[in-house]
Design an enzyme around this catalytic site. Structure first.
Site, PDB file in Angstrom:
ATOM      1  N   ASP A   4       6.475  -4.159   9.546  1.00 54.15           N
ATOM      2  CA  ASP A   4       5.081  -4.507   9.289  1.00 54.15           C
ATOM      3  C   ASP A   4       4.766  -5.846   9.934  1.00 54.15           C
ATOM      4  O   ASP A   4       5.666  -6.669  10.131  1.00 54.15           O
ATOM      5  CB  ASP A   4       4.829  -4.599   7.773  1.00 54.15           C
ATOM      6  CG  ASP A   4       3.385  -4.325   7.382  1.00 54.15           C
ATOM      7  OD1 ASP A   4       2.476  -4.913   8.009  1.00 54.15           O
ATOM      8  OD2 ASP A   4       3.162  -3.530   6.453  1.00 54.15           O
TER       9      ASP A   4
ATOM     10  N   GLY B 151       0.791  -1.218   0.000  1.00 52.42           N
ATOM     11  CA  GLY B 151       0.000   0.000   0.000  1.00 52.42           C
ATOM     12  C   GLY B 151       0.825   1.271   0.000  1.00 52.42           C
ATOM     13  O   GLY B 151       1.912   1.345  -0.575  1.00 52.42           O
TER      14      GLY B 151
ATOM     15  N   TYR C 222     -12.083   5.755  13.601  1.00 51.46           N
ATOM     16  CA  TYR C 222     -10.951   6.159  12.773  1.00 51.46           C
ATOM     17  C   TYR C 222     -10.688   7.656  12.885  1.00 51.46           C
ATOM     18  O   TYR C 222      -9.543   8.079  13.105  1.00 51.46           O
ATOM     19  CB  TYR C 222     -11.209   5.784  11.317  1.00 51.46           C
ATOM     20  CG  TYR C 222     -10.124   6.268  10.387  1.00 51.46           C
ATOM     21  CD1 TYR C 222      -8.902   5.604  10.319  1.00 51.46           C
ATOM     22  CD2 TYR C 222     -10.311   7.398   9.596  1.00 51.46           C
ATOM     23  CE1 TYR C 222      -7.893   6.058   9.484  1.00 51.46           C
ATOM     24  CE2 TYR C 222      -9.306   7.855   8.756  1.00 51.46           C
ATOM     25  CZ  TYR C 222      -8.096   7.177   8.706  1.00 51.46           C
ATOM     26  OH  TYR C 222      -7.092   7.636   7.879  1.00 51.46           O
TER      27      TYR C 222
ATOM     28  N   ASN D 297       3.286   5.149   9.869  1.00 54.82           N
ATOM     29  CA  ASN D 297       2.297   4.981   8.819  1.00 54.82           C
ATOM     30  C   ASN D 297       1.258   3.899   9.120  1.00 54.82           C
ATOM     31  O   ASN D 297       0.127   3.975   8.646  1.00 54.82           O
ATOM     32  CB  ASN D 297       3.010   4.660   7.500  1.00 54.82           C
ATOM     33  CG  ASN D 297       2.067   4.247   6.406  1.00 54.82           C
ATOM     34  OD1 ASN D 297       1.291   5.042   5.894  1.00 54.82           O
ATOM     35  ND2 ASN D 297       2.105   2.968   6.044  1.00 54.82           N
TER      36      ASN D 297
END
Length: 252
Positions: A37, A17, A156, A88
């Site tokens: 990640d 992404g 969110y 991120n």
């Protein structure tokens, strides 16, 4: 390109992404990249290394303090320093757009764990290394949504609003150590996850496009220039700020 020559950059959520786009762009500017990640970042690291740049992959759960510390230690062991952290990793594209009364509490907690606790823990993991050298850049990825009060994604939007506050307070605490902390706030980006979530695209694309001064979809590549600016010494005297990149949907 050498804007980031020899700088060591950790990017969380970088195996795919937008994070992967960040990793490639930073590597192309000369940075040595750590792809952190929960997913396997090795294929991306191999791709970057094959291009002549330098990258490594680390399995990391940003919501887990032990994992975040191990991430920082792995970067130090391989490269001997940490110059930049890009926070991120976040939960977004998999979420269902729904009224706040219908949000499952477990999902709320998971979003907060990754989107808010994650940047806090990761910043705490790298800060001692940055303080020791009197230099650092922390870039927290927020969103345009808290500026607009976007409805039906309350967990969110709340989490990304918290990131704005975290950035400002952390900038005050770390400034005396030569560490700048800023926020990059994208709009609705056509990332892999958003493209895969047809329901999200159907509900959000039209109103978002209508709200923009620049009438087109946003791609991950639109974020490269602003990210490099915040990661490099071009933004050396800038901290605690929020850079919104969304085609003019938010103007502040």
């Amino acid at each position: 390109m050498t804007r980031m020559k020899d700088k060591v950059v950790i990017i969380t959520g970088a195996a795919q992404g937008i994070g992967a786009v960040y990793a490639k762009a930073l590597a192309a500017e000369g940075a040595r990249v750590v792809i952190a990640d929960v997913l396997d970042g090795a294929p991306l690291a191999e791709e970057i290394n094959a291009s002549g740049a330098e990258a490594m992959a680390v399995r990391a759960d940003v919501a887990d303090e032990v994992s975040a510390k191990a991430m920082a230690q792995a970067a130090m062991k391989r490269f001997g320093r940490i110059d930049v952290l890009v926070n991120n990793a976040a939960i977004y594209a998999s979420l269902e757009i729904q009224p706040f009364e219908d949000i499952d509490l477990n999902e709320w907690d998971k979003v907060m764990a990754v989107n808010v606790r994650g940047p806090f823990i990761c910043a705490r993991a790298v800060a001692p290394r940055m303080k020791a050298r009197g230099y650092g850049r922390i870039i927290n990825i927020s969103s345009g949504t808290p500026f607009k009060g976007t409805p039906n994604l309350l967990h969110y939007v709340t989490s990304k609003g918290a990131v704005l506050a975290l950035t400002r307070a952390l900038a005050r605490e770390l400034g005396e150590h030569g560490i700048a902390v800023n926020t990059l706030a994208p709009g609705l980006v056509l990332s892999e996850g958003v493209i895969a979530n047809q329901a999200m695209r159907d509900k959000l694309t039209a109103p978002v496009l209508a709200s923009r001064a620049l009438k087109r979809d946003q791609t991950p590549e639109d974020l490269i220039g602003p990210l490099l600016f915040l990661a490099s010494d071009e933004s050396a005297f800038m901290t605690g700020e929020s850079v919104v990149v969304d085609g003019g949907s938010v103007m502040h």
